[in-house]
Enzyme design. Structure first.
Site, PDB file in Angstrom:
ATOM      1  CB  ILE A  63      -0.986  -0.006   1.202  1.00  0.00           C
ATOM      2  CG1 ILE A  63      -1.745   1.331   1.297  1.00  0.00           C
ATOM      3  CG2 ILE A  63      -0.311  -0.301   2.527  1.00  0.00           C
ATOM      4  CD1 ILE A  63      -2.876   1.322   2.356  1.00  0.00           C
ATOM      5  CB  SER A  64       1.296   3.974  -2.422  1.00  0.00           C
ATOM      6  OG  SER A  64       1.154   3.089  -3.513  1.00  0.00           O
ATOM      7  CD  GLN A  65       6.225   8.178   1.315  1.00  0.00           C
ATOM      8  OE1 GLN A  65       6.737   7.805   0.264  1.00  0.00           O
ATOM      9  NE2 GLN A  65       6.755   9.096   2.082  1.00  0.00           N
TER      10      GLN A  65
END
Ligand code: SAM
Length: 219
Positions: A63-65
């Protein structure tokens, strides 16, 4: 943890990681405040949900930053009536953020288990304007094209021609592009009304590879 504490943690995340680093679009900031990021991270990592980094999810993906999601979505200049495509659903978090800005979001994920999990999460949160499907998103979603905004949440060697084809006149596409499968720069592509394309390079990022017919090969 109480609902108020979670809300405060999200507020802090948006202020320090997103607003202080220059994301200014009020609609994007409101969307980042509203989407419960904690619901999209694996339960064992709940305590790290608001950390300033990407987190592991199933299938070796991430899950992206938070900042990267906000910066990419801001660069997409999404308008309320837009039809948006996301390639790389992962947890469904970025799709949920986009769903607060666009009329409808079509999101495609190559791992069936991730697509299923994301669809369940979005349903549980009563997000109704997102359609999730399993498939090779490097080829886009021809049946639903054209799109006003296309967000590619995985790193490619070059812009997949199918995605460019499926971008509406006036549409924007944001994609991590790099010669290495794990190190990229964000590229913003805008298609003019005449079909001509304008490219702008943004900051450096590290995404998992876009694997597919118009992405990197398997393994
Ligand atoms: N947007 C996601 C989120 O908010 O959780 C994060 C996505 S993760 C960085 C990238 C995702 O792209 C992975 O789940 C990976 O399986 C998926 N992916 C890679 N290549 C793909 C392709 N050709 N089509 C669809 N999904 C792909």
């Amino acid at each position: 943890v109480s609902a108020e504490e979670l809300e405060r943690a999200r507020e802090r995340m948006v202020q320090r990681q997103v607003e202080d680093r220059g994301v200014r679009d009020p609609r994007v900031l409101a969307a980042m405040r509203a989407v419960p990021r904690e619901a999209f991270v694996p339960s064992a990592l709940r305590a790290e949900a608001f950390d300033d980094r990407a987190l592991p999810i199933a299938e070796g993906q991430t899950i992206s930053q938070p900042y990267v999601v906000a910066a990419m979505v801001e660069a997409l200049s999404v308008a309320p009536g837009d039809r948006a495509l996301e390639v790389g659903t992962g947890s469904g978090y970025a799709a949920a953020v986009l769903a607060r800005l666009a009329a409808h979001v079509f999101t495609i994920e190559r791992h069936a288990a991730l697509a299923r999990g994301a669809a369940e999460r979005l349903r549980a949160l009563d997000v109704r304007n997102v359609t999730v499907r399993t498939g090779d998103g490097s080829l886009g979603w021809p049946e639903e094209a054209p799109f006003d905004a296309i967000l590619v949440s995985a790193g490619a060697g070059a812009v997949p021609p199918s995605l460019l084809d499926q971008l509406a006149p006036g549409g924007r596409l944001v994609i991590p592009v790099g010669a290495s499968p794990v190190e990229q720069r964000l590229l913003r592509v805008q298609k003019g009304a005449d079909g001509r394309v304008e490219e702008t390079w943004l900051g450096g990022v590290r995404f998992v590879p876009l694997v597919g017919a118009e992405g990197w090969g398997e393994g």
